[in-house]
Each structure stands twice: as structure tokens, then as C-alpha cells.
Motif scaffolding. Structure first.
Motif, PDB file in Angstrom:
ATOM      1  N   VAL A 189     -13.110  50.384  60.541  1.00 50.97           N
ATOM      2  CA  VAL A 189     -11.910  50.349  61.097  1.00 50.97           C
ATOM      3  C   VAL A 189     -12.260  51.456  62.181  1.00 50.97           C
ATOM      4  O   VAL A 189     -12.876  52.373  62.198  1.00 50.97           O
ATOM      5  CB  VAL A 189     -10.935  50.949  59.879  1.00 50.97           C
ATOM      6  N   THR A 190     -11.415  51.224  63.263  1.00 52.30           N
ATOM      7  CA  THR A 190     -11.313  52.194  64.178  1.00 52.30           C
ATOM      8  C   THR A 190      -9.842  52.910  64.075  1.00 52.30           C
ATOM      9  O   THR A 190      -8.889  52.399  64.248  1.00 52.30           O
ATOM     10  CB  THR A 190     -11.383  51.642  65.690  1.00 52.30           C
ATOM     11  N   ILE A 191      -9.783  54.184  64.125  1.00 55.60           N
ATOM     12  CA  ILE A 191      -8.456  54.854  63.991  1.00 55.60           C
ATOM     13  C   ILE A 191      -8.446  55.579  65.565  1.00 55.60           C
ATOM     14  O   ILE A 191      -9.168  56.695  65.607  1.00 55.60           O
ATOM     15  CB  ILE A 191      -8.308  55.856  62.990  1.00 55.60           C
ATOM     16  N   GLN A 192      -7.502  55.288  66.345  1.00 52.88           N
ATOM     17  CA  GLN A 192      -7.624  55.799  67.663  1.00 52.88           C
ATOM     18  C   GLN A 192      -7.039  57.049  67.863  1.00 52.88           C
ATOM     19  O   GLN A 192      -6.358  57.674  67.028  1.00 52.88           O
ATOM     20  CB  GLN A 192      -6.734  54.851  68.636  1.00 52.88           C
ATOM     21  N   ASP A 193      -7.127  57.840  69.037  1.00 51.30           N
ATOM     22  CA  ASP A 193      -6.709  59.288  69.321  1.00 51.30           C
ATOM     23  C   ASP A 193      -5.389  59.562  68.855  1.00 51.30           C
ATOM     24  O   ASP A 193      -4.530  58.742  68.965  1.00 51.30           O
ATOM     25  CB  ASP A 193      -7.011  59.715  70.676  1.00 51.30           C
ATOM     26  N   GLY A 194      -5.044  60.606  68.205  1.00 51.42           N
ATOM     27  CA  GLY A 194      -3.903  61.222  68.071  1.00 51.42           C
ATOM     28  C   GLY A 194      -3.092  60.756  66.912  1.00 51.42           C
ATOM     29  O   GLY A 194      -1.884  60.953  66.538  1.00 51.42           O
ATOM     30  N   ALA A 195      -3.793  59.713  66.216  1.00 50.09           N
ATOM     31  CA  ALA A 195      -3.073  59.030  65.089  1.00 50.09           C
ATOM     32  C   ALA A 195      -2.949  59.819  63.666  1.00 50.09           C
ATOM     33  O   ALA A 195      -3.403  60.651  63.656  1.00 50.09           O
ATOM     34  CB  ALA A 195      -3.791  57.622  64.887  1.00 50.09           C
ATOM     35  N   ILE A 196      -1.743  59.503  63.099  1.00 48.77           N
ATOM     36  CA  ILE A 196      -1.582  59.884  61.459  1.00 48.77           C
ATOM     37  C   ILE A 196      -1.593  58.983  60.571  1.00 48.77           C
ATOM     38  O   ILE A 196      -0.902  57.871  60.780  1.00 48.77           O
ATOM     39  CB  ILE A 196      -0.377  60.905  61.883  1.00 48.77           C
ATOM     40  N   ILE A 197      -2.337  59.239  59.549  1.00 49.28           N
ATOM     41  CA  ILE A 197      -2.284  58.272  58.398  1.00 49.28           C
ATOM     42  C   ILE A 197      -1.695  59.244  57.203  1.00 49.28           C
ATOM     43  O   ILE A 197      -1.976  60.119  56.831  1.00 49.28           O
ATOM     44  CB  ILE A 197      -3.850  57.982  57.900  1.00 49.28           C
ATOM     45  N   ALA A 198      -0.521  58.283  56.875  1.00 55.42           N
ATOM     46  CA  ALA A 198       0.272  59.098  55.955  1.00 55.42           C
ATOM     47  C   ALA A 198      -0.252  59.148  54.600  1.00 55.42           C
ATOM     48  O   ALA A 198      -1.314  58.416  54.238  1.00 55.42           O
ATOM     49  CB  ALA A 198       1.654  58.317  55.732  1.00 55.42           C
ATOM     50  N   ALA A 199      -0.076  59.972  53.886  1.00 50.14           N
ATOM     51  CA  ALA A 199      -0.773  60.293  52.455  1.00 50.14           C
ATOM     52  C   ALA A 199      -0.528  59.019  51.532  1.00 50.14           C
ATOM     53  O   ALA A 199       0.350  58.317  51.482  1.00 50.14           O
ATOM     54  CB  ALA A 199       0.000  61.560  51.634  1.00 50.14           C
ATOM     55  N   GLY A 200      -1.771  58.766  50.825  1.00 48.67           N
ATOM     56  CA  GLY A 200      -1.806  57.683  49.968  1.00 48.67           C
ATOM     57  C   GLY A 200      -2.024  56.077  50.410  1.00 48.67           C
ATOM     58  O   GLY A 200      -2.020  55.272  49.883  1.00 48.67           O
TER      59      GLY A 200
END
Length: 177
Positions: free
Chosen positions: A126-137
Motif C-alpha cells: 500500500v502507498t499512503i501519500q503525504d499528510g494523510a491520517i489513518i483513523a484508529a482501528g
């Protein structure tokens, strides 16, 4: 005194325990963190990984990234579950030197200024790009857009991180200084 002990522990982890990985300055790991990769882990500056977390896949992480407690980056194909006549528990696995199944070339890429919330799981490749937020859980199974908030299982876009495009542009400009 406690701050000095934390610094010494982090120095030990970077220079000895995980010396075969490329870890930038400002690294901090909480208690019981595990790092393992078939080939490489590269971590940028000012990375924080919370307690009871793990990275067990090839991974490239940018600068100023935070992983909450109990987060994980895990392989999507760690065991060859399609070996006919072999129970998954006994099947070849990515840690084996002669493993030749899926997942060998997958690398997870996490950009700069990313926050991965408590208890989240990120699948390899997976690629998570700059500045992203992944919510808890959350469970991230697909690529994540820049400056967006994703959550759920599987994770989906909830909204943009900034309320206006002007705020996003200003944030990026200030970080570039």
C-alpha cells in the motif's frame, strides 16, 4: 534522567538491534516494538512508533510520521496459502530463503507528515501519500490519497484533512521552509 534513558534505548535500537535498517534521526520506539523485513526498512527523520506496534514487511517511511500504539504494517502474502496438500501453518512463508510466491516485491510506502491511529493495520504494498491520517482501528488495504483522512475496515476516505484548499497549500508551504 528518564529522558536520557529513553535516548539511550532508542540509540541502542537504531545502532545495534535494528542496525541493518536505515533509520533517520529523531527515531523513537515505544515498548515491545518489532521491526522485520525480508529486504529493507527505511525510516525518515522524526519517526515515532508507539508501544506494542510492529512493522513486518518491506517498508519506506517518510519524515515526521507517527504510528500510534498497537499499529502494524503486515505482509499480505506472508504464507503460501495455495500449496496443495499443505496446511497453511506448514506452508512456505516469506521468511524462508527459498520462498518464491507472491509478496516478495511488495513494499509499503508511507509519505511525510502521516499519522496512523491506534490499532490500525496497513497491508503490504500500500502507498499512503503525504499528510494523510489513518483513523484508529482501520485496516488499510488500498492506496491512500494525500492530505486525506481514511477510516474503517477496509479503510475508505472520510474527508480531506484540511477544510479548504488554501489551508492545505499554506500547510505544505510552511513545511517546505
Amino acid at each position: 534522567m528518564f529522558a536520557k534513558l529513553k535516548q539511550l534505548r532508542d540509540l541502542y535500537l537504531v545502532k545495534f538491534k535494528w542496525r541493518h535498517y536505515d533509520i533517520g534521526k529523531g527515531f523513537h520506539a515505544g515498548a515491545r516494538v518489532r521491526l522485520w523485513a525480508k529486504d529493507k526498512i527505511t525510516i525518515g527523520r522524526n519517526f515515532y512508533i508507539g508501544r506494542d506496534s510492529q512493522i513486518e514487511a518491506n517498508c519506506i517511511i517518510g519524515d515526521n510520521v507517527i504510528f500510534g500504539n498497537k499499529t502494524a504494517v503486515v505482509g499480505r502474502y506472508d504464507h503460501c496459502f495455495q500449496e496443495v496438500g499443505v496446511p497453511v501453518r506448514l506452508a512456505s512463508q516469506i521468511r524462508d530463503n527459498d520462498y518464491r510466491w507472491k509478496g516478495l516485491m511488495e513494499t509499503t510506502v508511507i509519505g511525510d507528515d502521516v499519522w496512523v491511529g491506534y490499532g490500525s493495520i496497513i497491508m503490504s504494498g500500500v502507498t499512503i501519500q503525504d499528510g494523510a491520517i489513518i483513523a484508529a482501528g482501520s485496516v488499510v488495504t488500498r492506496d491512500v490519497e494525500a492530505y486525506s483522512i481514511y477510516g474503517g475496515c477496509p479503510a475508505k476516505k472520510i474527508k480531506d484533512r484540511f477544510e479548504t484548499e488554501a489551508d492545505r497549500i499554506k500547510h505544505i508551504g510552511l513545511l517546505a521552509k
